[in-house]
Design a protein around this motif. Structure first.
Motif, PDB file in Angstrom:
ATOM      1  N   UNK A  88      44.903  38.535  35.433  1.00  0.00           N
ATOM      2  CA  UNK A  88      45.140  38.810  34.016  1.00  0.00           C
ATOM      3  C   UNK A  88      45.247  40.307  33.705  1.00  0.00           C
ATOM      4  N   UNK A  89      44.929  41.149  34.662  1.00  0.00           N
ATOM      5  CA  UNK A  89      44.940  42.607  34.437  1.00  0.00           C
ATOM      6  C   UNK A  89      46.374  43.115  34.465  1.00  0.00           C
ATOM      7  N   UNK A  90      46.926  43.373  33.293  1.00  0.00           N
ATOM      8  CA  UNK A  90      48.362  43.658  33.221  1.00  0.00           C
ATOM      9  C   UNK A  90      48.702  45.141  33.228  1.00  0.00           C
ATOM     10  N   UNK A  91      47.696  46.019  33.098  1.00  0.00           N
ATOM     11  CA  UNK A  91      47.999  47.446  33.234  1.00  0.00           C
ATOM     12  C   UNK A  91      46.839  48.155  33.907  1.00  0.00           C
ATOM     13  N   UNK A  92      47.071  49.395  34.332  1.00  0.00           N
ATOM     14  CA  UNK A  92      46.172  49.996  35.312  1.00  0.00           C
ATOM     15  C   UNK A  92      44.752  50.278  34.826  1.00  0.00           C
ATOM     16  N   UNK A  93      44.545  50.510  33.519  1.00  0.00           N
ATOM     17  CA  UNK A  93      43.172  50.737  33.054  1.00  0.00           C
ATOM     18  C   UNK A  93      42.303  49.513  33.302  1.00  0.00           C
ATOM     19  N   UNK A  94      42.920  48.350  33.315  1.00  0.00           N
ATOM     20  CA  UNK A  94      42.175  47.129  33.578  1.00  0.00           C
ATOM     21  C   UNK A  94      42.143  46.815  35.072  1.00  0.00           C
ATOM     22  N   UNK A  95      43.303  46.861  35.726  1.00  0.00           N
ATOM     23  CA  UNK A  95      43.353  46.481  37.145  1.00  0.00           C
ATOM     24  C   UNK A  95      42.647  47.483  38.052  1.00  0.00           C
ATOM     25  N   UNK A  96      42.830  48.781  37.781  1.00  0.00           N
ATOM     26  CA  UNK A  96      42.320  49.809  38.691  1.00  0.00           C
ATOM     27  C   UNK A  96      40.947  50.335  38.310  1.00  0.00           C
ATOM     28  N   UNK A  97      40.480  50.004  37.117  1.00  0.00           N
ATOM     29  CA  UNK A  97      39.153  50.437  36.685  1.00  0.00           C
ATOM     30  C   UNK A  97      38.268  49.219  36.454  1.00  0.00           C
ATOM     31  N   UNK A  98      38.499  48.492  35.382  1.00  0.00           N
ATOM     32  CA  UNK A  98      37.661  47.335  35.066  1.00  0.00           C
ATOM     33  C   UNK A  98      37.499  46.380  36.254  1.00  0.00           C
ATOM     34  N   UNK A  99      38.602  45.872  36.754  1.00  0.00           N
ATOM     35  CA  UNK A  99      38.541  44.878  37.835  1.00  0.00           C
ATOM     36  C   UNK A  99      37.987  45.484  39.117  1.00  0.00           C
ATOM     37  N   UNK A 100      38.466  46.660  39.463  1.00  0.00           N
ATOM     38  CA  UNK A 100      38.029  47.294  40.714  1.00  0.00           C
ATOM     39  C   UNK A 100      36.545  47.645  40.673  1.00  0.00           C
ATOM     40  N   UNK A 101      36.071  48.140  39.550  1.00  0.00           N
ATOM     41  CA  UNK A 101      34.649  48.492  39.433  1.00  0.00           C
ATOM     42  C   UNK A 101      33.760  47.276  39.656  1.00  0.00           C
ATOM     43  N   UNK A 102      34.016  46.232  38.870  1.00  0.00           N
ATOM     44  CA  UNK A 102      33.149  45.053  38.929  1.00  0.00           C
ATOM     45  C   UNK A 102      33.245  44.373  40.294  1.00  0.00           C
ATOM     46  N   UNK A 103      34.437  44.318  40.850  1.00  0.00           N
ATOM     47  CA  UNK A 103      34.608  43.692  42.163  1.00  0.00           C
ATOM     48  C   UNK A 103      33.864  44.464  43.245  1.00  0.00           C
ATOM     49  N   UNK A 104      33.963  45.788  43.223  1.00  0.00           N
ATOM     50  CA  UNK A 104      33.282  46.606  44.226  1.00  0.00           C
ATOM     51  C   UNK A 104      31.767  46.431  44.168  1.00  0.00           C
ATOM     52  N   UNK A 105      31.237  46.218  42.968  1.00  0.00           N
ATOM     53  CA  UNK A 105      29.791  46.059  42.819  1.00  0.00           C
ATOM     54  C   UNK A 105      29.330  44.628  43.105  1.00  0.00           C
ATOM     55  N   UNK A 106      30.281  43.709  43.159  1.00  0.00           N
ATOM     56  CA  UNK A 106      29.935  42.302  43.395  1.00  0.00           C
ATOM     57  C   UNK A 106      29.738  42.037  44.891  1.00  0.00           C
ATOM     58  N   UNK A 107      29.354  40.814  45.208  1.00  0.00           N
ATOM     59  CA  UNK A 107      29.163  40.438  46.613  1.00  0.00           C
ATOM     60  C   UNK A 107      30.491  40.173  47.320  1.00  0.00           C
ATOM     61  N   UNK A 108      31.589  40.169  46.551  1.00  0.00           N
ATOM     62  CA  UNK A 108      32.888  39.830  47.119  1.00  0.00           C
ATOM     63  C   UNK A 108      33.809  41.040  47.280  1.00  0.00           C
ATOM     64  N   UNK A 109      33.266  42.233  47.139  1.00  0.00           N
ATOM     65  CA  UNK A 109      34.088  43.430  47.131  1.00  0.00           C
ATOM     66  C   UNK A 109      35.002  43.593  48.326  1.00  0.00           C
ATOM     67  N   UNK A 110      34.427  43.585  49.517  1.00  0.00           N
ATOM     68  CA  UNK A 110      35.223  43.802  50.726  1.00  0.00           C
ATOM     69  C   UNK A 110      36.225  42.667  50.941  1.00  0.00           C
ATOM     70  N   UNK A 111      35.768  41.450  50.747  1.00  0.00           N
ATOM     71  CA  UNK A 111      36.627  40.281  50.947  1.00  0.00           C
ATOM     72  C   UNK A 111      37.859  40.327  50.043  1.00  0.00           C
ATOM     73  N   UNK A 112      37.653  40.601  48.766  1.00  0.00           N
ATOM     74  CA  UNK A 112      38.769  40.595  47.829  1.00  0.00           C
ATOM     75  C   UNK A 112      39.634  41.851  47.965  1.00  0.00           C
ATOM     76  N   UNK A 113      39.015  42.971  48.294  1.00  0.00           N
ATOM     77  CA  UNK A 113      39.805  44.188  48.510  1.00  0.00           C
ATOM     78  C   UNK A 113      40.806  43.970  49.644  1.00  0.00           C
ATOM     79  N   UNK A 114      40.348  43.354  50.712  1.00  0.00           N
ATOM     80  CA  UNK A 114      41.237  43.068  51.849  1.00  0.00           C
ATOM     81  C   UNK A 114      42.355  42.107  51.458  1.00  0.00           C
ATOM     82  N   UNK A 115      42.008  41.112  50.679  1.00  0.00           N
ATOM     83  CA  UNK A 115      43.006  40.125  50.253  1.00  0.00           C
ATOM     84  C   UNK A 115      44.028  40.740  49.302  1.00  0.00           C
ATOM     85  N   UNK A 116      43.531  41.478  48.320  1.00  0.00           N
ATOM     86  CA  UNK A 116      44.416  41.987  47.264  1.00  0.00           C
ATOM     87  C   UNK A 116      45.412  43.030  47.744  1.00  0.00           C
TER      88      UNK A 116
END
Length: 235
Positions: A88-116
């Motif tokens: 749903x992140x349609x522009x970079x303030x959401x995709x590269x900040x909001x989503x990336x921040x929360x994902x990196x702090x979650x337990x799925x950070x490495x897994x999803x970073x590799x996938x994405x």
């Protein structure tokens, strides 16, 4: 506070000037144009709230989506939540900040970073590289796969200038993050930074510039701050 109450407050904080700035950077309706600094008092009051963050993000309103990332409970976020947020992140303030921040702090950070980073969608691939950049700045080196990071640096060296616009930006940011935050890989990151040189990114006619990785890493080196970690990805 409820989601409707927060939306009403956000509406009162928005301005046409900020809306126009965000528009140049890629935002689109619906959004109010709330300065990030004006979201901080709301974040401080709420702290973390999993359900509220999901409700705000689901509005599709850019200001609410950004606030959702600030108050998200990374421990409660599921992989499905994060996948949904990335889509749903349609522009970079959401995709590269909001989503990336929360994902990196979650337990799925490495897994999803590799996938994405392998995604065909530019915003999702950019979110992947931004997640990687955040992971190396908040996790101790012992918790990082240094061989994987080294391979990713090689990938950037080969692919950055052939990649989509925002992916180029976040790849460049990844090189900077590794060079500044992972001391054992600083030398290799500097070599990659020198090899890629200045990275051309369309910044939408704004005054924003792409940091030159070599220069950035050198400045951090001069300040004797190589290897320092942050407590949180969010800011």
């Amino acid at each position: 506070m409820t989601a409707p109450e927060i939306m009403q407050q956000l509406a009162s904080l928005g301005s046409e000037t900020t809306k126009n700035v965000f528009l140049k950077h890629g935002a689109r309706e619906p959004y109010f144009g709330v300065k990030v600094g004006d979201l901080k008092p709301i974040q401080k009051k709420i702290k973390k709230d999993y359900e509220l963050s999901k409700a705000l993000y689901s509005t599709g309103n850019s200001d609410a989506m950004y606030l959702a990332g600030l108050i998200a409970d990374e421990k409660a976020m599921t992989k499905e939540d994060l996948q949904s947020w990335a889509r749903a992140a349609y522009w970079y303030m959401i995709s590269e900040y909001t989503v990336a921040w929360v994902t990196a702090e979650s337990r799925y950070g490495t897994e999803l970073a590799l996938e994405w980073i392998d995604a065909d969608e530019e915003n999702i691939a950019a979110a992947g590289w931004a997640t990687w950049a955040n992971l190396v700045t908040i996790k101790p080196d012992a918790a990082l796969d240094l061989q994987c990071l080294s391979s990713l640096l090689e990938r950037v060296a080969k692919q950055i200038h052939l990649s989509p616009n925002r992916v180029r930006y976040t790849m460049n940011g990844f090189v900077i993050a590794v060079g500044c935050s992972v001391a054992s890989l600083t030398s290799r990151a500097k070599e990659v930074a020198a090899a890629i040189g200045k990275v051309q990114v369309d910044m939408g006619g704004t005054a924003c510039k792409v940091p030159e990785a070599s220069v950035y890493i050198h400045k951090v080196e001069q300040q004797n701050k190589i290897g320092r970690k942050k407590k949180t990805a969010r800011c």
